[in-house]
Design an enzyme around this catalytic site. Structure first.
Site, PDB file in Angstrom:
ATOM      1  N   THR A 199       0.850  -1.194   0.000  1.00  0.00           N
ATOM      2  CA  THR A 199       0.000   0.000   0.000  1.00  0.00           C
ATOM      3  C   THR A 199       0.889   1.247   0.000  1.00  0.00           C
ATOM      4  O   THR A 199       1.935   1.259   0.637  1.00  0.00           O
ATOM      5  CB  THR A 199      -0.888   0.009   1.263  1.00  0.00           C
ATOM      6  OG1 THR A 199      -1.743  -1.141   1.210  1.00  0.00           O
ATOM      7  CG2 THR A 199      -1.741   1.268   1.367  1.00  0.00           C
TER       8      THR A 199
ATOM      9  N   THR B  82       4.486   4.548  -3.244  1.00  0.00           N
ATOM     10  CA  THR B  82       5.565   3.857  -3.973  1.00  0.00           C
ATOM     11  C   THR B  82       4.990   2.601  -4.635  1.00  0.00           C
ATOM     12  O   THR B  82       5.244   2.344  -5.824  1.00  0.00           O
ATOM     13  CB  THR B  82       6.710   3.484  -3.002  1.00  0.00           C
ATOM     14  OG1 THR B  82       7.005   4.613  -2.185  1.00  0.00           O
ATOM     15  CG2 THR B  82       7.959   3.080  -3.768  1.00  0.00           C
TER      16      THR B  82
ATOM     17  N   LYS C 164      13.902   7.332   3.072  1.00  0.00           N
ATOM     18  CA  LYS C 164      13.386   6.407   4.097  1.00  0.00           C
ATOM     19  C   LYS C 164      14.510   5.624   4.789  1.00  0.00           C
ATOM     20  O   LYS C 164      14.263   4.947   5.788  1.00  0.00           O
ATOM     21  CB  LYS C 164      12.422   5.401   3.456  1.00  0.00           C
ATOM     22  CG  LYS C 164      11.327   6.004   2.586  1.00  0.00           C
ATOM     23  CD  LYS C 164      10.239   6.590   3.421  1.00  0.00           C
ATOM     24  CE  LYS C 164       9.069   7.130   2.641  1.00  0.00           C
ATOM     25  NZ  LYS C 164       8.198   6.139   2.051  1.00  0.00           N
TER      26      LYS C 164
ATOM     27  N   GLU D 174      -0.824  -5.368   6.005  1.00  0.00           N
ATOM     28  CA  GLU D 174       0.536  -5.468   5.464  1.00  0.00           C
ATOM     29  C   GLU D 174       1.338  -6.505   6.235  1.00  0.00           C
ATOM     30  O   GLU D 174       2.126  -7.262   5.664  1.00  0.00           O
ATOM     31  CB  GLU D 174       1.228  -4.102   5.539  1.00  0.00           C
ATOM     32  CG  GLU D 174       0.627  -3.092   4.574  1.00  0.00           C
ATOM     33  CD  GLU D 174       1.163  -1.689   4.744  1.00  0.00           C
ATOM     34  OE1 GLU D 174       1.164  -0.943   3.752  1.00  0.00           O
ATOM     35  OE2 GLU D 174       1.571  -1.312   5.853  1.00  0.00           O
TER      36      GLU D 174
ATOM     37  N   GLY E 110       3.018   1.719   8.262  1.00  0.00           N
ATOM     38  CA  GLY E 110       1.700   2.084   8.777  1.00  0.00           C
ATOM     39  C   GLY E 110       1.340   3.536   8.576  1.00  0.00           C
ATOM     40  O   GLY E 110       0.277   3.984   9.004  1.00  0.00           O
ATOM     41  N   GLY E 111       2.231   4.253   7.885  1.00  0.00           N
ATOM     42  CA  GLY E 111       1.926   5.659   7.577  1.00  0.00           C
ATOM     43  C   GLY E 111       0.610   5.780   6.823  1.00  0.00           C
ATOM     44  O   GLY E 111      -0.134   6.752   6.975  1.00  0.00           O
TER      45      GLY E 111
HETATM   46  C1  5RP Z   1       1.043   2.007   4.557  1.00  0.00           C
HETATM   47  C2  5RP Z   1       2.506   1.826   4.584  1.00  0.00           C
HETATM   48  C3  5RP Z   1       3.282   2.311   3.404  1.00  0.00           C
HETATM   49  O1  5RP Z   1       3.965   1.244   2.851  1.00  0.00           O
HETATM   50  C4  5RP Z   1       4.241   3.351   3.873  1.00  0.00           C
HETATM   51  O2  5RP Z   1       3.495   4.367   4.519  1.00  0.00           O
HETATM   52  C5  5RP Z   1       5.049   3.935   2.735  1.00  0.00           C
HETATM   53  O3  5RP Z   1       4.202   4.652   1.892  1.00  0.00           O
HETATM   54  P1  5RP Z   1       4.732   5.550   0.702  1.00  0.00           P
HETATM   55  O4  5RP Z   1       5.294   4.633  -0.315  1.00  0.00           O
HETATM   56  O5  5RP Z   1       3.508   6.302   0.251  1.00  0.00           O
HETATM   57  O6  5RP Z   1       5.766   6.499   1.267  1.00  0.00           O
HETATM   58  O7  5RP Z   1       3.092   1.299   5.508  1.00  0.00           O
HETATM   59  O8  5RP Z   1       0.470   1.578   5.753  1.00  0.00           O
END
Ligand code: 5RP
Length: 225
Positions: free
Chosen positions: A25, A28, A120, A102, A94-95
């Protein structure tokens, strides 16, 4: 091409005919799903499960068929993003509030790949607040207990209302600070009733694909060979 797009496209190289693939999710994974859709149109034959309703909707909009987790007996490969990852391949996720699904998908998968841009990649976890999914029932008490053991929880809101996850739960973000003690936090969370799951994914991935200005860099986790 932005760095998320670079790694999303690179990850498709790990997907082989006949695989059952877990779709993560986030922004990316968005590019990974688009790249997968392109390959499927070109004849790639795979089955897919998803870690969120958001990704199911994206996949469906691209003509992909997503199976229920209950309808597969294994997952060969899961590809997902991270919010932070340290040198020991420990990640915070979990952002996007999808951490529970997940984590289940990552746990079932024979192999996990994290895809992320270089922002990251951190020395130590903690600049990003640690998401934790909690039950709505008794949530204010769950939060109070977290506060009592020094976890600094903040209930996550969306548009001024409590955010509701795909599992109909709430998210709290723990403000732990840079370099927090991972095992101590894990231990404290295990004692709190009402916690559904936390966003610490410790030594889960087999490969990382990091997006840098020089392109995608594949890093193998030596502890997962
Ligand atoms: C969602 C997640 C995403 O993998 C995480 O937040 C990274 O997201 P992005 O690719 O938009 O930076 O853990 O629960």
């Amino acid at each position: 091409m932005n760095l998320k797009e670079i790694v999303g496209k690179k990850a498709v190289e790990f997907v082989k005919d006949g695989m059952i693939v877990g779709l993560g999710t986030g922004s990316t994974v968005f590019y990974f799903v688009h790249a997968i859709a392109g390959k499927v149109k070109d004849g790639l034959n795979i089955e897919m499960v998803s870690t969120s309703i958001q990704t199911v909707e994206l996949a469906k909009s691209l003509g992909l068929n997503i199976k229920e987790l209950e309808d597969v007996d294994h997952i060969d490969l899961a590809v997902d993003g991270v919010d932070e990852i340290d040198k020991n391949f420990n990640a915070i996720k979990g952002g996007g509030a999808a951490l529970f699904r997940e984590k289940i998908v990552a746990d079932i998968a024979s192999e996990v790949i994290w895809i992320f841009d270089e922002s990251k990649d951190v020395e130590k976890l903690g600049a990003f607040n640690l998401p934790v999914e909690i039950l709505p029932f008794g949530y204010s008490h769950t939060i109070r207990k977290m506060t009592e053991v020094g976890l600094n929880p903040v209930l996550r809101l969306k548009d001024g209302k409590k955010l509701i996850t795909d599992n109909h739960n709430y998210i709290v973000d723990l403000h732990l600070g840079y370099g927090f003690n991972i095992s101590e936090v894990k231990e404290k969370l295990s004692t709190i009733v009402g916690v559904v799951e936390h966003g610490l994914f410790l030594n889960v991935c087999r490969f990382c694909i990091k997006g840098t200005e020089n392109g995608a860099v594949i890093i193998e986790n030596p502890n997962k060979k």
